[in-house]
Design a protein around this motif. Structure first.
Motif, PDB file in Angstrom:
ATOM      1  N   GLN A  24       0.788  -1.143  -0.095  1.00 11.38           N
ATOM      2  CA  GLN A  24       0.312  -0.121  -0.269  1.00 11.38           C
ATOM      3  C   GLN A  24       0.884   1.225   0.392  1.00 11.38           C
ATOM      4  OE1 GLN A  24      -3.393  -0.292   2.659  1.00 11.38           O
ATOM      5  NE2 GLN A  24      -2.493   2.283   3.649  1.00 11.38           N
ATOM      6  N   TYR A  32      -6.415   1.070  -4.583  1.00 10.72           N
ATOM      7  CA  TYR A  32      -6.206   2.114  -3.699  1.00 10.72           C
ATOM      8  C   TYR A  32      -6.496   3.085  -4.162  1.00 10.72           C
ATOM      9  CZ  TYR A  32      -2.588  -1.448  -3.103  1.00 10.72           C
ATOM     10  OH  TYR A  32      -1.884  -2.720  -2.806  1.00 10.72           O
ATOM     11  N   GLY A  33      -7.949   3.829  -4.919  1.00  4.67           N
ATOM     12  CA  GLY A  33      -8.707   4.835  -5.416  1.00  4.67           C
ATOM     13  C   GLY A  33      -9.586   4.631  -6.381  1.00  4.67           C
ATOM     14  N   THR A  34      -9.922   5.863  -6.831  1.00  3.76           N
ATOM     15  CA  THR A  34     -10.473   5.903  -8.047  1.00  3.76           C
ATOM     16  C   THR A  34      -9.647   6.582  -8.768  1.00  3.76           C
ATOM     17  OG1 THR A  34     -12.653   6.303  -6.867  1.00  3.76           O
ATOM     18  CG2 THR A  34     -12.430   6.825 -10.093  1.00  3.76           C
ATOM     19  N   THR A  90      -8.250  10.250  -7.347  1.00  2.00           N
ATOM     20  CA  THR A  90      -8.678  10.488  -5.998  1.00  2.00           C
ATOM     21  C   THR A  90      -8.458   8.893  -4.666  1.00  2.00           C
ATOM     22  OG1 THR A  90     -10.478  11.890  -6.754  1.00  2.00           O
ATOM     23  CG2 THR A  90     -11.258  10.559  -4.525  1.00  2.00           C
ATOM     24  N   ALA A  91      -7.656   9.142  -3.559  1.00  2.00           N
ATOM     25  CA  ALA A  91      -7.632   8.123  -2.817  1.00  2.00           C
ATOM     26  C   ALA A  91      -9.157   7.324  -1.699  1.00  2.00           C
ATOM     27  CB  ALA A  91      -6.461   8.650  -2.090  1.00  2.00           C
ATOM     28  N   ASN A  92      -8.843   6.163  -2.136  1.00  2.00           N
ATOM     29  CA  ASN A  92      -9.325   5.041  -0.760  1.00  2.00           C
ATOM     30  C   ASN A  92      -9.541   6.286   0.398  1.00  2.00           C
ATOM     31  OD1 ASN A  92     -11.000   4.668  -2.895  1.00  2.00           O
ATOM     32  ND2 ASN A  92      -9.797   2.390  -2.138  1.00  2.00           N
ATOM     33  N   ALA A  93     -10.361   6.036   1.597  1.00  2.00           N
ATOM     34  CA  ALA A  93     -10.077   5.986   3.124  1.00  2.00           C
ATOM     35  C   ALA A  93      -8.711   5.508   3.660  1.00  2.00           C
ATOM     36  CB  ALA A  93     -11.257   6.263   3.772  1.00  2.00           C
ATOM     37  N   ILE A 101      -5.882   6.142   2.668  1.00  3.16           N
ATOM     38  CA  ILE A 101      -4.477   6.145   2.173  1.00  3.16           C
ATOM     39  C   ILE A 101      -4.363   7.335   1.420  1.00  3.16           C
ATOM     40  CG2 ILE A 101      -4.195   5.551  -0.424  1.00  3.16           C
ATOM     41  CD1 ILE A 101      -4.541   2.867  -0.072  1.00  3.16           C
ATOM     42  N   GLU A 144      -2.964  10.029  -0.348  1.00  5.45           N
ATOM     43  CA  GLU A 144      -3.326  10.412  -2.333  1.00  5.45           C
ATOM     44  C   GLU A 144      -2.120  10.677  -2.929  1.00  5.45           C
ATOM     45  OE1 GLU A 144      -7.900  11.919  -2.849  1.00  5.45           O
ATOM     46  OE2 GLU A 144      -6.490  13.552  -2.824  1.00  5.45           O
TER      47      GLU A 144
END
Lengths: 148, 75
Positions: free
Chosen positions: A3, B26-28, B41-44, B46, B48
């Motif tokens: 990650q 990990y995001g959009t 746009t990162a997921n919560a 993560i 950005e």
């Protein structure tokens, strides 16, 4: 894939002319440093590149910026040398490849033209015997010498 | 949301698509080929900026490897 970890280092921005540092050289220099920093290349105006470098943990952005500039310069110079010497390099490579091919094989020998017409062609006169080559001259000299 | 422009002067379009697919968990990741731009746009949970930087590095690496450029200086 791990990650993405948070980044704390502040970035360094470099503005470089593409006439001095070609895009390929910048890409090559960035690729060398991918394990130590994050690199982002942009061309906000024609002929001028901006390079954003942000060090990964364990490295300093200013250090990687210096390394990037050195590497970009080296890559640009190598490309200039390659362009200047391309003809020589290609000629040497071609000679090396043709030399490595070795003597003709059986297929090459079978493919050679060995008909009666071509077998005894001697356009340079190298198959002529010594006697045939010098006979006329000596005879001519003898005839000259015998004349009163 | 962070936007990065991957100009064809430096980056290959195929490398951008490949990176978007790799970092999608990990995001959009919105790829706008007309730009050419990528909006991240990162997921919560993560970072950005880290996601955008990792994606940019991936695009650069994939571009160089696809070109087969002699980027690695011999030791």
């Amino acid at each position: 894939m791990a990650q993405p970890a948070p980044i704390s280092a502040s970035p360094v921005h470099l503005k470089l002319p593409l006439a001095l540092y070609p895009a390929d050289a910048l890409l090559g220099a960035a690729y060398v440093l991918l394990d130590r920093c994050f690199v982002y290349l942009d061309e906000p105006e024609t002929g001028r590149a901006t390079v954003t470098l942000r060090a990964k943990p364990g490295a300093a952005s200013t250090d990687v910026a210096g390394e990037f500039l050195n590497e970009a310069l080296a890559q640009s110079w190598r490309r200039a040398i390659l362009a200047d010497n391309r003809a020589s390099i290609e000629m040497i490579s071609a000679r090396a490849v043709s030399g490595a091919a070795g003597p003709p094989g059986l297929d090459d020998l079978l493919a050679m033209e060995t008909s009666d017409q071509s077998a005894f062609d001697d356009p340079l006169g190298i198959a002529m015997s010594w006697e045939d080559k010098y006979k006329k001259k000596s005879e001519a000299a003898g005839e000259k010498g015998s004349k009163p | 949301m962070i936007e990065r422009r991957f100009r064809p002067t430096f980056y290959a379009a195929a490398a951008v698509d490949a990176a978007a697919a790799v970092y999608a968990p990990y995001g959009t990741i919105e790829v706008d080929h007309a730009g050419p731009a990528v909006r991240v746009t990162a997921n919560a949970g993560i970072d950005e900026l880290a996601l955008a930087d990792e994606l940019a590095n991936y695009v650069l690496g994939a571009t160089v490897e696809a070109r087969g450029a002699d980027a690695e200086r011999p030791a």
